[in-house]
Design a protein around this motif. Structure first.
Motif, mmCIF file in Angstrom:
data_model
loop_
_atom_site.group_PDB
_atom_site.id
_atom_site.type_symbol
_atom_site.label_atom_id
_atom_site.label_comp_id
_atom_site.label_asym_id
_atom_site.label_seq_id
_atom_site.Cartn_x
_atom_site.Cartn_y
_atom_site.Cartn_z
ATOM 1 N N ASN B 298 0.847 -1.213 -0.144
ATOM 2 C CA ASN B 298 -0.006 -0.036 -0.028
ATOM 3 C C ASN B 298 1.001 1.197 -0.018
ATOM 4 O OD1 ASN B 298 -2.270 1.780 -0.016
ATOM 5 N ND2 ASN B 298 -3.235 0.389 1.402
ATOM 6 N N ARG B 299 0.328 2.276 -0.455
ATOM 7 C CA ARG B 299 0.979 3.529 -0.512
ATOM 8 C C ARG B 299 1.890 3.937 0.879
ATOM 9 N NH1 ARG B 299 0.206 7.162 -4.335
ATOM 10 N NH2 ARG B 299 -1.933 6.473 -4.870
ATOM 11 N N PRO B 300 3.195 4.279 0.726
ATOM 12 C CA PRO B 300 3.715 4.349 2.105
ATOM 13 C C PRO B 300 3.675 5.798 2.741
ATOM 14 C CG PRO B 300 5.255 4.685 0.228
ATOM 15 C CD PRO B 300 4.053 4.072 -0.282
ATOM 16 N N ASP B 301 3.548 6.090 3.929
ATOM 17 C CA ASP B 301 3.436 7.310 4.521
ATOM 18 C C ASP B 301 4.379 8.271 4.074
ATOM 19 O OD1 ASP B 301 1.080 6.234 5.918
ATOM 20 O OD2 ASP B 301 2.533 5.731 7.759
ATOM 21 N N GLN B 302 5.794 7.834 3.759
ATOM 22 C CA GLN B 302 6.860 8.575 3.625
ATOM 23 C C GLN B 302 7.517 8.091 2.264
ATOM 24 O OE1 GLN B 302 9.248 9.218 7.113
ATOM 25 N NE2 GLN B 302 8.125 11.223 7.325
ATOM 26 N N GLY B 303 7.931 8.704 1.280
ATOM 27 C CA GLY B 303 8.716 8.330 0.216
ATOM 28 C C GLY B 303 7.822 7.632 -0.677
ATOM 29 N N ASP B 304 8.533 6.816 -1.544
ATOM 30 C CA ASP B 304 7.643 6.144 -2.573
ATOM 31 C C ASP B 304 8.303 4.730 -2.619
ATOM 32 O OD1 ASP B 304 10.286 6.201 -4.057
ATOM 33 O OD2 ASP B 304 9.461 7.939 -5.355
ATOM 34 N N PHE B 305 7.942 3.816 -3.675
ATOM 35 C CA PHE B 305 8.203 2.448 -3.898
ATOM 36 C C PHE B 305 9.739 2.453 -4.071
ATOM 37 C CE2 PHE B 305 9.228 -1.220 -6.549
ATOM 38 C CZ PHE B 305 8.600 -2.207 -5.698
ATOM 39 N N LEU B 306 10.347 3.154 -4.710
ATOM 40 C CA LEU B 306 12.009 3.013 -4.849
ATOM 41 C C LEU B 306 12.663 3.271 -3.528
ATOM 42 C CD1 LEU B 306 13.173 2.503 -7.503
ATOM 43 C CD2 LEU B 306 13.811 4.801 -7.911
ATOM 44 N N SER B 307 11.982 4.640 -2.901
ATOM 45 C CA SER B 307 12.601 4.753 -1.621
ATOM 46 C C SER B 307 12.532 3.800 -0.525
ATOM 47 C CB SER B 307 12.456 6.244 -1.078
ATOM 48 O OG SER B 307 11.120 6.255 -0.906
ATOM 49 N N VAL B 308 11.387 3.227 -0.565
ATOM 50 C CA VAL B 308 11.037 2.153 0.388
ATOM 51 C C VAL B 308 12.083 0.780 0.362
ATOM 52 C CG1 VAL B 308 9.494 0.466 1.264
ATOM 53 C CG2 VAL B 308 8.790 2.804 1.002
ATOM 54 N N MET B 309 11.993 0.642 -1.065
ATOM 55 C CA MET B 309 12.949 -0.690 -1.509
ATOM 56 C C MET B 309 14.378 -0.355 -0.962
ATOM 57 S SD MET B 309 11.027 -3.031 -2.224
ATOM 58 C CE MET B 309 9.150 -2.960 -2.118
ATOM 59 N N GLN B 310 14.801 0.817 -1.506
ATOM 60 C CA GLN B 310 16.356 1.175 -1.042
ATOM 61 C C GLN B 310 16.375 1.301 0.604
ATOM 62 O OE1 GLN B 310 16.333 4.854 -3.189
ATOM 63 N NE2 GLN B 310 17.197 3.908 -5.018
ATOM 64 N N ARG B 311 15.421 1.617 1.208
ATOM 65 C CA ARG B 311 15.662 1.437 2.770
ATOM 66 C C ARG B 311 15.437 0.178 3.146
ATOM 67 N NH1 ARG B 311 11.732 5.303 3.862
ATOM 68 N NH2 ARG B 311 10.147 3.545 4.389
ATOM 69 N N ASN B 312 14.917 -0.994 2.277
ATOM 70 C CA ASN B 312 14.754 -2.436 2.816
ATOM 71 C C ASN B 312 16.090 -2.892 2.444
ATOM 72 O OD1 ASN B 312 12.151 -2.437 3.441
ATOM 73 N ND2 ASN B 312 11.333 -2.898 1.257
ATOM 74 N N LEU B 313 16.775 -2.417 1.515
ATOM 75 C CA LEU B 313 18.230 -3.106 1.179
ATOM 76 C C LEU B 313 19.016 -2.690 2.331
ATOM 77 C CD1 LEU B 313 17.083 -4.005 -1.689
ATOM 78 C CD2 LEU B 313 19.135 -2.783 -2.675
ATOM 79 N N GLN B 314 18.881 -1.330 2.820
ATOM 80 C CA GLN B 314 19.917 -0.639 3.889
ATOM 81 C C GLN B 314 19.685 -1.400 5.003
ATOM 82 O OE1 GLN B 314 21.952 1.522 2.672
ATOM 83 N NE2 GLN B 314 22.857 1.675 4.834
ATOM 84 N N ASN B 315 18.501 -1.838 5.239
ATOM 85 C CA ASN B 315 18.136 -2.595 6.348
ATOM 86 C C ASN B 315 18.909 -3.848 6.429
ATOM 87 O OD1 ASN B 315 16.463 -0.591 7.424
ATOM 88 N ND2 ASN B 315 14.682 -1.334 6.842
ATOM 89 N N LEU B 316 18.662 -4.558 5.350
ATOM 90 C CA LEU B 316 19.164 -5.924 5.306
ATOM 91 C C LEU B 316 20.743 -5.844 5.535
ATOM 92 C CD1 LEU B 316 17.522 -7.759 2.185
ATOM 93 C CD2 LEU B 316 17.410 -8.269 4.690
ATOM 94 N N LYS B 317 21.311 -4.746 4.886
ATOM 95 C CA LYS B 317 22.904 -4.638 4.719
ATOM 96 C C LYS B 317 23.220 -4.280 6.303
ATOM 97 C CE LYS B 317 26.368 -1.974 2.227
ATOM 98 N NZ LYS B 317 26.583 -0.843 1.564
ATOM 99 N N GLN B 318 22.565 -3.472 6.897
ATOM 100 C CA GLN B 318 22.987 -3.164 8.260
ATOM 101 C C GLN B 318 22.822 -4.386 9.347
ATOM 102 O OE1 GLN B 318 20.497 0.298 9.392
ATOM 103 N NE2 GLN B 318 22.044 1.662 8.352
ATOM 104 N N ALA B 319 21.534 -4.998 8.852
ATOM 105 C CA ALA B 319 21.337 -6.199 9.874
ATOM 106 C C ALA B 319 22.453 -7.434 9.622
ATOM 107 C CB ALA B 319 20.053 -6.906 9.377
#
Lengths: 393, 329
Positions: B298-319
């Motif tokens: 669903n539509r994110p509160d902040q950002g867009d699909f691309l930024s959410v996916m980039q954040r996901n990747l960042q999260n995985l990297k940090q984890a």
């Protein structure tokens, strides 16, 4: 001269029932061949018009006329084709395909299972309410709404008319969401539901809600027919509501579900040729039908019959005219005393002849007027001719 | 076409053969004509009514928005904050779907409401039909409920297809093709926009592919069975439970997790959104860290699909870095 017509008119008024009978007889003799011709001409125009707006049909092998009449005019039944055929057309990307399920009638009115694309294809728009949104919704053609006396917000129970359907149908309480604007075509005289709604009626889809399990197949010879369209069969009818909507589902391979035919509208000539090439194989269980050709062939046969009919009608009209002349002659003989009295009153023989001629002329003129009004009505209501013609076939 | 470029091109062409010199006056007239021609084309495009596009989830709406740009009004029929996979159209929703020029569907059984609604087939676009032979069948489905959303079952086919970014690219192509069919005169413009989107998705795919190499030997848990395509594409060793981030799992679920961890010693659990702190704490006690990989249905509160996916990747990297640090200790 004016006095002749005055006296003739008074005479006809005095013997009004005899005059009226003569008037109707003469009128019928005059307009019957014209009426037949008009019915055939208008019928051909309307039928061809509809056929021309339906480029192709995919139907089961068998009678092309049955499939065409069922899919275009909702008359007759045709062997079903598998719904999956629609994918074959759509995957080609060459045409739009519209399934139509026209096997059933509801209170003598055709019940059509279609997809929403059918409304776009036939330029059908709601005059009142909306198009069906969910399974269990229906929209009425303009004439069907008048015949049923129902409107938006009413419910219509789909008791099947076919008592010989051994499998029976699940009666559904349909929600009327809209009434279509009149188009003066056979589309006005149908009830439209989503294709999936017909499949639920056929038992191919069902719900597991307690309200839906009350359904019992009808069509039993022991069923007492009810007369109120809105409530006939309501006791056993399943109603699809927002509460049980999600419980409705379908079993088996939907691609094998039955439809009467698939209307195919190719995107262009090249697409039409390419698509046509896919259906030349005579071993296929389905065939591509050109409704225009089928209707032309049908009309050709009808016109051949009509020529014969015209000959018979000409003979009958001649005999009727002779009978009328005899009636006039006998009438004059009966009126001999009356005519002698007119002469004794001082009128010459020519005046008596003029009086009789004025009576005949008045009858002919009035008969012509009556016939013209009837023909004008038929022309005005030309939309009803195609179904009348089809019913006569 | 850029008028300056055209003028230069014409000048170059004329240089090869002796030609009369282009006077400043002629140059001005020629430039004006080209500008006028461009303006006419733009005006003609703008005269076309905007397409009404309805998407069954946010990634498709995002793709359509990027590709169609100003030529379409893209709508999501469901309100924010709910999972579009569990959404059912009401009477207003169905009217929106019926009025759409294009109805973008995920396919793969995502739109379960299709069986109960009456919609145009011709306007529907199944964006996953191009890879229908590679859809993942779910054999053992469990009916469960969470919160107030009622019971649901993850039966039939896994439907979070866009989490395999190569599939997301195919879905974007399907969207562009459908838009092109609706507005053939804008096809080249849609293609242009698609190229930009496709590059972004390809970059995401490459980045996640590269990141997944660090996860090859690491067993993972997923809080919900929505990561099947992610796991397949990026070769993740993933086992799913049926947990929700805002609902503390009962004791039986924790017992089941402990049993699973004996067979599948995962150090990380992937969540659709940030889980409650007490869940995270209890997982940490079991040696399992938590990371958010938002499917962004669903539509994110902040950002867009691309930024959410980039954040996901960042999260995985940090984890991954945190786990490595813990393992090194």
């Amino acid at each position: 001269m004016r006095h002749d017509f005055y006296l003739a008119w008074q005479y006809l008024r005095h013997y009004r029932w005899r005059s009226l009978t003569l008037l109707v007889c003469v009128s019928l003799i005059g307009i019957l061949p014209l009426l037949l011709n008009e019915v055939l001409t208008q019928g051909e125009r309307l039928m061809l018009q509809r056929a021309k707006t339906t480029p192709w049909l995919i139907g089961a092998r068998g009678s092309t006329a049955d499939t065409t009449l069922a899919a275009l005019y909702f008359r007759d039944t045709a062997p079903p084709v598998a719904y999956g055929e629609i994918n074959r057309v759509e995957q080609s990307g060459w045409a739009t395909a519209l399934p139509i399920h026209a096997r059933y009638r509801i209170h003598q009115i055709p019940l059509l299972g279609i997809t929403a694309d059918y409304f776009d294809f036939r330029h059908l728009v709601p005059a009142l309410g909306d198009l069906p949104g969910f399974i269990g919704d229906c929209v009425l053609g303009a004439r069907a709404a008048r015949r049923l006396g129902l409107g938006v917000g009413d419910k219509l129970v789909s008791t099947p008319d076919n008592f010989f359907d051994l499998a029976g149908l699940v009666p559904l309480k349909l929600h009327i969401t809209g009434v279509l604007a009149a188009t003066d075509t056979v589309d006005d005289e149908a009830v439209y539901v989503d294709l999936k709604t017909v499949w639920i009626m056929e038992g191919l889809g069902h719900g597991h809600d307690s309200a839906t399990t009350r359904a019992a197949p009808t069509g039993s010879a022991f069923t007492t027919p009810e007369t109120d369209p809105a409530s006939a069969g309501a006791a056993d009818a399943v109603e699809i509501t927002p509460d049980n909507l999600d419980a409705f589902h379908f079993h088996g391979d939907m691609e094998r579900y039955p439809v009467t035919a698939i209307i195919v509208a190719p995107h262009d000539d090249r697409a039409a040729t390419l698509l046509g090439g896919r259906y030349v194989d005579e071993n296929l269980p389905v065939r591509l039908i050109q409704p225009v050709e089928v209707i032309r062939h049908l009309m050709h046969n009808i016109f051949r019959i009509s020529t014969l009919f015209n000959l018979v009608l000409a003979g009958a009209s001649g005999a009727a005219l002779l009978a009328l002349m005899l009636v006039f002659a006998l009438s004059l003989q009966l009126r001999q005393g009356e005519l002698d009295t007119i002469e004794l009153l001082g009128c010459d023989h020519l005046t008596v002849v003029r009086l009789v001629m004025a009576e005949i002329l008045l009858i002919l003129l009035l008969a012509a007027g009556l016939g013209s009004i009837f023909l004008a009505y038929i022309r005005h209501e030309s939309g009803i001719l195609a179904p009348v013609l089809l019913d006569a076939l | 076409m850029n008028p300056e470029f055209s003028l230069r091109y014409c000048s170059m062409h004329f240089e090869s053969t002796p030609a009369p010199p282009i006077t400043p006056m002629l140059r001005t007239v020629f430039t004006l004509l080209l500008v006028l021609s461009n303006l006419t084309t733009v005006a003609a495009d703008n005269l076309q009514p905007r397409l009404t596009v309805v998407a069954s989830h946010y990634p498709l709406a995002y793709f359509a928005g990027r590709i169609a740009a100003d030529h379409a009004d893209v709508h999501l029929p469901m309100p924010g904050g709910i999972d579009p996979a569990n959404w059912r159209p009401g009477s207003s929703g169905i009217r929106m779907l019926q009025r759409a020029d294009l109805l973008l569907l995920n396919g793969a059984g995502y739109e379960t409401w299709l069986a109960q609604t009456s919609l145009s087939r011709a306007r529907q676009v199944d964006t996953s039909s191009g890879f229908s032979d590679r859809l993942i069948r779910i054999e053992q489905a469990i009916t469960h409920s969470h919160g107030g959303s009622g019971q649901h079952t993850h039966t039939g086919t896994a439907h979070t297809t866009w989490l395999d970014f190569s599939q997301a690219r195919q879905q974007a192509h399907a969207v562009a093709a459908a838009l092109g069919r609706k507005r053939p005169e804008l096809k080249s413009r849609f293609e242009e926009h698609l190229q930009a989107l496709d590059s972004d998705l390809a970059r995401l795919d490459q980045n996640l592919e590269a990141l997944s190499l660090q996860y090859q030997t690491l067993p993972l848990m997923a809080s919900h069975p929505v990561y099947q395509y992610l796991a397949r594409r990026y070769r993740l060793d993933l086992v799913s439970v049926h947990w929700e981030p805002d609902e503390m799992p009962p004791g039986s679920e924790w017992d089941a997790l402990a049993r699973t961890l004996k067979q599948h010693p995962a150090r990380l659990m992937i969540w659709e959104s940030q889980p409650r702190p007490e869940i995270t704490r209890r997982l940490t006690q079991l040696g399992v860290a938590s990371v958010v990989f938002d499917p962004c249905a669903n539509r994110p509160d902040q950002g867009d699909f691309l930024s959410v996916m980039q954040r996901n990747l960042q999260n995985l990297k940090q984890a991954r870095e945190s786990i490595s640090a813990v393992l090194q200790k």
